[in-house]
Design a protein around this motif. Structure first.
Motif, PDB file in Angstrom:
ATOM      1  N   GLY A  54       7.250  21.033  27.424  1.00  0.00           N
ATOM      2  CA  GLY A  54       7.048  19.709  28.142  1.00  0.00           C
ATOM      3  C   GLY A  54       7.954  18.488  27.494  1.00  0.00           C
ATOM      4  O   GLY A  54       8.973  18.826  27.142  1.00  0.00           O
ATOM      5  N   GLY A  55       7.400  17.206  27.555  1.00  0.00           N
ATOM      6  CA  GLY A  55       8.407  16.137  27.364  1.00  0.00           C
ATOM      7  C   GLY A  55       8.708  16.167  25.731  1.00  0.00           C
ATOM      8  O   GLY A  55      10.077  16.043  25.301  1.00  0.00           O
ATOM      9  N   VAL A  56       7.833  16.453  24.891  1.00  0.00           N
ATOM     10  CA  VAL A  56       8.039  16.370  23.421  1.00  0.00           C
ATOM     11  C   VAL A  56       8.876  17.846  23.102  1.00  0.00           C
ATOM     12  O   VAL A  56      10.104  17.691  22.375  1.00  0.00           O
ATOM     13  N   GLY A  57       8.756  19.165  23.762  1.00  0.00           N
ATOM     14  CA  GLY A  57       9.465  20.191  23.604  1.00  0.00           C
ATOM     15  C   GLY A  57      11.003  20.040  24.022  1.00  0.00           C
ATOM     16  O   GLY A  57      11.986  20.550  23.477  1.00  0.00           O
ATOM     17  N   MET A  58      11.337  19.263  25.100  1.00  0.00           N
ATOM     18  CA  MET A  58      12.517  19.060  25.732  1.00  0.00           C
ATOM     19  C   MET A  58      13.430  18.178  24.728  1.00  0.00           C
ATOM     20  O   MET A  58      14.479  18.261  24.588  1.00  0.00           O
ATOM     21  N   MET A  59      12.583  17.303  24.033  1.00  0.00           N
ATOM     22  CA  MET A  59      13.204  16.314  23.165  1.00  0.00           C
ATOM     23  C   MET A  59      13.522  17.179  21.957  1.00  0.00           C
ATOM     24  O   MET A  59      14.598  16.901  21.315  1.00  0.00           O
ATOM     25  N   GLY A  60      12.530  17.903  21.463  1.00  0.00           N
ATOM     26  CA  GLY A  60      12.919  18.848  20.215  1.00  0.00           C
ATOM     27  C   GLY A  60      13.809  19.571  20.641  1.00  0.00           C
ATOM     28  O   GLY A  60      15.107  19.757  19.551  1.00  0.00           O
ATOM     29  N   LEU A  61      14.216  20.233  21.715  1.00  0.00           N
ATOM     30  CA  LEU A  61      15.529  21.263  21.836  1.00  0.00           C
ATOM     31  C   LEU A  61      16.661  20.064  21.775  1.00  0.00           C
ATOM     32  O   LEU A  61      17.636  20.715  21.222  1.00  0.00           O
ATOM     33  N   GLN A  62      16.837  18.903  22.276  1.00  0.00           N
ATOM     34  CA  GLN A  62      18.014  18.294  22.256  1.00  0.00           C
ATOM     35  C   GLN A  62      18.197  17.745  20.790  1.00  0.00           C
ATOM     36  O   GLN A  62      19.419  17.857  20.351  1.00  0.00           O
ATOM     37  N   PHE A  63      17.267  17.314  19.976  1.00  0.00           N
ATOM     38  CA  PHE A  63      17.472  16.979  18.657  1.00  0.00           C
ATOM     39  C   PHE A  63      17.688  18.282  18.049  1.00  0.00           C
ATOM     40  O   PHE A  63      18.720  18.245  17.007  1.00  0.00           O
ATOM     41  N   ALA A  64      17.152  19.356  18.202  1.00  0.00           N
ATOM     42  CA  ALA A  64      17.719  20.622  17.411  1.00  0.00           C
ATOM     43  C   ALA A  64      19.173  20.889  17.857  1.00  0.00           C
ATOM     44  O   ALA A  64      19.824  21.251  16.652  1.00  0.00           O
ATOM     45  N   ARG A  65      19.750  20.781  19.018  1.00  0.00           N
ATOM     46  CA  ARG A  65      21.159  20.771  19.035  1.00  0.00           C
ATOM     47  C   ARG A  65      22.116  19.963  18.380  1.00  0.00           C
ATOM     48  O   ARG A  65      22.998  20.156  17.786  1.00  0.00           O
ATOM     49  N   ALA A  66      21.461  18.854  18.195  1.00  0.00           N
ATOM     50  CA  ALA A  66      22.013  17.699  17.344  1.00  0.00           C
ATOM     51  C   ALA A  66      22.170  18.227  15.771  1.00  0.00           C
ATOM     52  O   ALA A  66      22.985  17.862  14.903  1.00  0.00           O
ATOM     53  N   LEU A  67      20.970  18.909  15.231  1.00  0.00           N
ATOM     54  CA  LEU A  67      20.785  19.124  13.750  1.00  0.00           C
ATOM     55  C   LEU A  67      21.330  20.431  13.532  1.00  0.00           C
ATOM     56  O   LEU A  67      21.147  20.735  12.164  1.00  0.00           O
ATOM     57  N   THR A  68      21.347  21.242  14.461  1.00  0.00           N
ATOM     58  CA  THR A  68      21.837  22.669  13.995  1.00  0.00           C
ATOM     59  C   THR A  68      22.670  23.427  14.842  1.00  0.00           C
ATOM     60  O   THR A  68      22.767  23.016  16.058  1.00  0.00           O
ATOM     61  N   THR A  69      23.310  24.157  14.132  1.00  0.00           N
ATOM     62  CA  THR A  69      24.456  25.159  15.241  1.00  0.00           C
ATOM     63  C   THR A  69      23.726  26.446  15.458  1.00  0.00           C
ATOM     64  O   THR A  69      24.437  27.387  16.123  1.00  0.00           O
ATOM     65  N   ALA A  70      22.452  26.652  14.824  1.00  0.00           N
ATOM     66  CA  ALA A  70      21.730  27.987  15.052  1.00  0.00           C
ATOM     67  C   ALA A  70      21.494  28.213  16.643  1.00  0.00           C
ATOM     68  O   ALA A  70      21.313  27.099  17.272  1.00  0.00           O
ATOM     69  N   PRO A  71      21.437  29.333  17.104  1.00  0.00           N
ATOM     70  CA  PRO A  71      21.030  29.452  18.538  1.00  0.00           C
ATOM     71  C   PRO A  71      19.745  29.046  18.601  1.00  0.00           C
ATOM     72  O   PRO A  71      18.861  29.163  17.709  1.00  0.00           O
ATOM     73  N   ILE A  72      19.317  28.491  19.771  1.00  0.00           N
ATOM     74  CA  ILE A  72      17.819  28.097  20.194  1.00  0.00           C
ATOM     75  C   ILE A  72      17.350  28.707  21.427  1.00  0.00           C
ATOM     76  O   ILE A  72      18.030  28.809  22.325  1.00  0.00           O
TER      77      ILE A  72
END
Ligand SMILES: [Zn+2]
Ligand SMILES: [Zn+2]
Length: 349
Positions: free
Chosen positions: A184-202
């Motif tokens: 949902g909206g929160v998960g999609m934002m979480g995904l984008q923040f995760a891309r900024a905070l980690t190089t681990a695969p998502i």
């Protein structure tokens, strides 16, 4: 001031009028320009959270009625109290809504969002479904220069919630990739923040194919359908034996059962969503899997600033927003409840 207020639990909001507050001491009066409509308002309107098995958590507290919800607030400073320094009249801000008592240990060390005597805007004190909102101190006004005003308020809730959970997940990514459950909206934002905070695969999981597709476009490495009987095995394969952290942005018994089951030894299952339900796991399994299970509730003011910096740096794709007038607030909650809202609705009082 005009408001849309709860008069009785489990009923529609009603238009109410109240004297516009005059800020005292350090208080600041904001003229609300935008206030996001949030899923958590539905639980507050109902007066309870579903705990599963027919159990309910009463969240009516001693909230005075009529009460005005709305915690995703952006606006301009209209009047400042005599001791409110640092807030300029006419300047645009987002209000950090997760305000605590300011005195307890949690508040003193910057965790006001976890305070046990909260003064949270739109949750325990009157919020932003109104022309005006009173903020107790200018320190709760966050600079949103360069951010679209209609998303500044929602960022204080869904943005911060998305970010706060990913920050908790990052230390566990030494055990495997990240899995985001619920797009949902929160998960999609979480995904984008995760891309900024980690190089681990998502990796991502959602029952909705269009959301899985959108997540892949936003940089997820692989997407899974949790309703698919082979999904757990496929995640185990894609992650090399399990994920380091699974963040459950849905928060139902089903989603959490799925999320924790694919966590690798040493990893963490982090629950964020509040759909409701319950979860059981034999006690020895926590030990044998060295499993951490934790909850993540919004985020601190420091995290809110970090999150806004990432948004200002262009790390978040534009969020589709539909603006509606103040008298459409109750209808918007009904639409949200019925799943008729795509993207976000923001009230413009
Ligand atoms: Zn919210
Ligand atoms: Zn406190």
């Amino acid at each position: 001031m005009l408001r849309q207020s709860l008069i009785e639990y489990a009923k529609s909001l009603q238009a109410t009028e109240a004297p516009t507050p005059v800020p005292q001491g350090t208080e600041v009066l904001l003229r609300v320009s935008h206030c996001g409509v949030c899923h958590s308002d539905l639980h507050l309107q109902d007066g309870y959270f579903d705990l599963g098995g027919g159990q309910k958590l009463d969240v009516r507290g001693n909230r005075p009625l009529p009460f005005t919800f709305g915690h995703e607030i952006a606006g301009t400073v209209e009047v400042t109290g005599p001791d409110a320094r640092g807030a300029s009249v006419g300047k645009r801000y987002a209000a950090y809504p997760w305000i605590g008592c300011g005195k307890c240990g949690l508040c003193q060390r910057g965790d006001e969002h976890m305070c046990n005597a909260p003064r949270a805007l739109g949750v325990t004190v009157d919020g932003g479904y109104a022309t005006h909102v009173l903020v107790p101190h200018p320190r709760y006004l966050l600079d949103v220069e360069g951010i679209a005003p209609e998303i500044a308020g929602p960022l204080m809730c869904s943005g911060l919630t998305g970010y706060g959970a990913i920050k908790k997940a990052v230390p566990y990514l030494r055990f495997g990739p990240l899995l985001i459950v619920g797009l949902g909206g929160v998960g999609m934002m979480g995904l984008q923040f995760a891309r900024a905070l980690t190089t681990a695969p998502i990796l991502v999981a959602d029952i909705d194919a269009s959301k899985r597709k959108a997540a892949l476009e936003l940089g997820a490495k692989e997407a899974f359908d949790p309703a698919d009987a082979g999904a757990r095995k496929a995640i185990a394969k894609a992650s090399g034996g399990g994920v380091g952290a699974a963040v459950d942005y849905a928060g139902s018994d089903k989603s959490f059962a799925f999320a924790h089951s694919v966590v690798a030894k040493g990893g963490a299952a982090i629950v964020v969503g509040l759909i409701g339900g319950s979860f059981t796991l034999p006690v020895p399994m926590f030990v044998l899997r060295a499993l951490t299970v934790m909850g993540s509730y919004v985020g601190s003011m420091t995290e809110a600033r970090e999150m806004l910096d990432l948004v200002k740096a262009g790390k978040i794709a534009p969020i589709p927003v539909e603006k509606r007038p103040l008298d459409a607030t109750s209808r918007s909650l009904d639409d949200l409840r019925a799943g008729r809202i795509v993207g976000r609705v923001v009230i413009t009082p």
